[in-house]
Scaffold this motif. Structure first.
Motif, PDB file in Angstrom:
ATOM      1  N   GLY A  75       0.809  -1.210   0.000  1.00  0.00           N
ATOM      2  CA  GLY A  75       0.000   0.000   0.000  1.00  0.00           C
ATOM      3  C   GLY A  75       0.841   1.257   0.000  1.00  0.00           C
ATOM      4  O   GLY A  75       2.053   1.239   0.182  1.00  0.00           O
ATOM      5  N   ARG A  76       0.163   2.370  -0.195  1.00  0.00           N
ATOM      6  CA  ARG A  76       0.835   3.660  -0.191  1.00  0.00           C
ATOM      7  C   ARG A  76       0.105   4.561   0.793  1.00  0.00           C
ATOM      8  O   ARG A  76      -1.101   4.782   0.668  1.00  0.00           O
ATOM      9  N   ALA A  77       0.850   5.094   1.754  1.00  0.00           N
ATOM     10  CA  ALA A  77       0.253   5.935   2.781  1.00  0.00           C
ATOM     11  C   ALA A  77       0.190   7.386   2.309  1.00  0.00           C
ATOM     12  O   ALA A  77       0.985   7.832   1.482  1.00  0.00           O
ATOM     13  N   ALA A  78      -0.767   8.124   2.880  1.00  0.00           N
ATOM     14  CA  ALA A  78      -0.885   9.548   2.581  1.00  0.00           C
ATOM     15  C   ALA A  78       0.245  10.298   3.268  1.00  0.00           C
ATOM     16  O   ALA A  78       0.609   9.995   4.403  1.00  0.00           O
ATOM     17  N   GLN A  79       0.838  11.272   2.566  1.00  0.00           N
ATOM     18  CA  GLN A  79       1.927  12.070   3.114  1.00  0.00           C
ATOM     19  C   GLN A  79       1.648  13.548   2.889  1.00  0.00           C
ATOM     20  O   GLN A  79       1.046  13.938   1.894  1.00  0.00           O
ATOM     21  N   VAL A  80       2.120  14.349   3.852  1.00  0.00           N
ATOM     22  CA  VAL A  80       1.951  15.794   3.791  1.00  0.00           C
ATOM     23  C   VAL A  80       3.266  16.436   4.220  1.00  0.00           C
ATOM     24  O   VAL A  80       3.939  15.941   5.126  1.00  0.00           O
ATOM     25  N   LEU A  81       3.623  17.558   3.582  1.00  0.00           N
ATOM     26  CA  LEU A  81       4.800  18.319   3.986  1.00  0.00           C
ATOM     27  C   LEU A  81       4.379  19.441   4.918  1.00  0.00           C
ATOM     28  O   LEU A  81       3.359  20.095   4.705  1.00  0.00           O
TER      29      LEU A  81
END
Length: 140
Positions: free
Chosen positions: A94-100
């Protein structure tokens, strides 16, 4: 020649051969012991951490509280990548949500705070927030 004389010559030749082999090695070790090894700068991810992870009741978005502690080398800014998952273990498929999130003006030894606002979160799941990466840029 007597056997004692041959043993003397043999001991002498072994001693000279040992000096020819080990003297350059000893000289190399002695000469290379100059300056102590330089300590590489520590990774920026060691200076930041997520201190809170909650769901905003109004928008249902997950919000992570991020804390950055300044480095001794001078003031600067951190750019932190915060990751949002539904469990602590990463799913390899899976691919997790990321935020800067950018935390500017962090003085040496000081602690500054920032907030990362993530995606809308499903109702029946508890979020996990963590640092996926960080970068430090000195102030000019």
């Amino acid at each position: 020649m007597s056997a004692l004389k041959w043993q003397g010559w043999l001991v002498g030749l072994v001693t000279v051969a040992g000096m020819l082999v080990f003297a350059p090695l000893a000289l190399y070790v002695w000469a290379s012991g100059g300056d102590p090894p330089q300590v590489p700068p520590r990774a920026a991810a060691e200076d930041v951490r997520v201190t809170g992870c909650r769901i905003d009741p109004a928008s249902r978005r997950v919000v992570a509280a991020v804390e950055a502690t300044g480095r001794a080398e001078g003031p600067g800014a951190y750019v932190v990548t915060v990751e949002f998952r539904d469990r602590a273990e990463a799913d390899p498929a899976g691919r997790a949500a990321q935020v800067l999130v950018r935390i500017p003006g962090v003085a040496p030894g000081a602690t500054e705070y920032g907030e990362a606002v993530g995606p809308v979160w499903p109702v029946a799941t508890v979020p996990w927030c963590g640092v996926a990466g960080a970068e430090f840029a000195r102030a000019t």
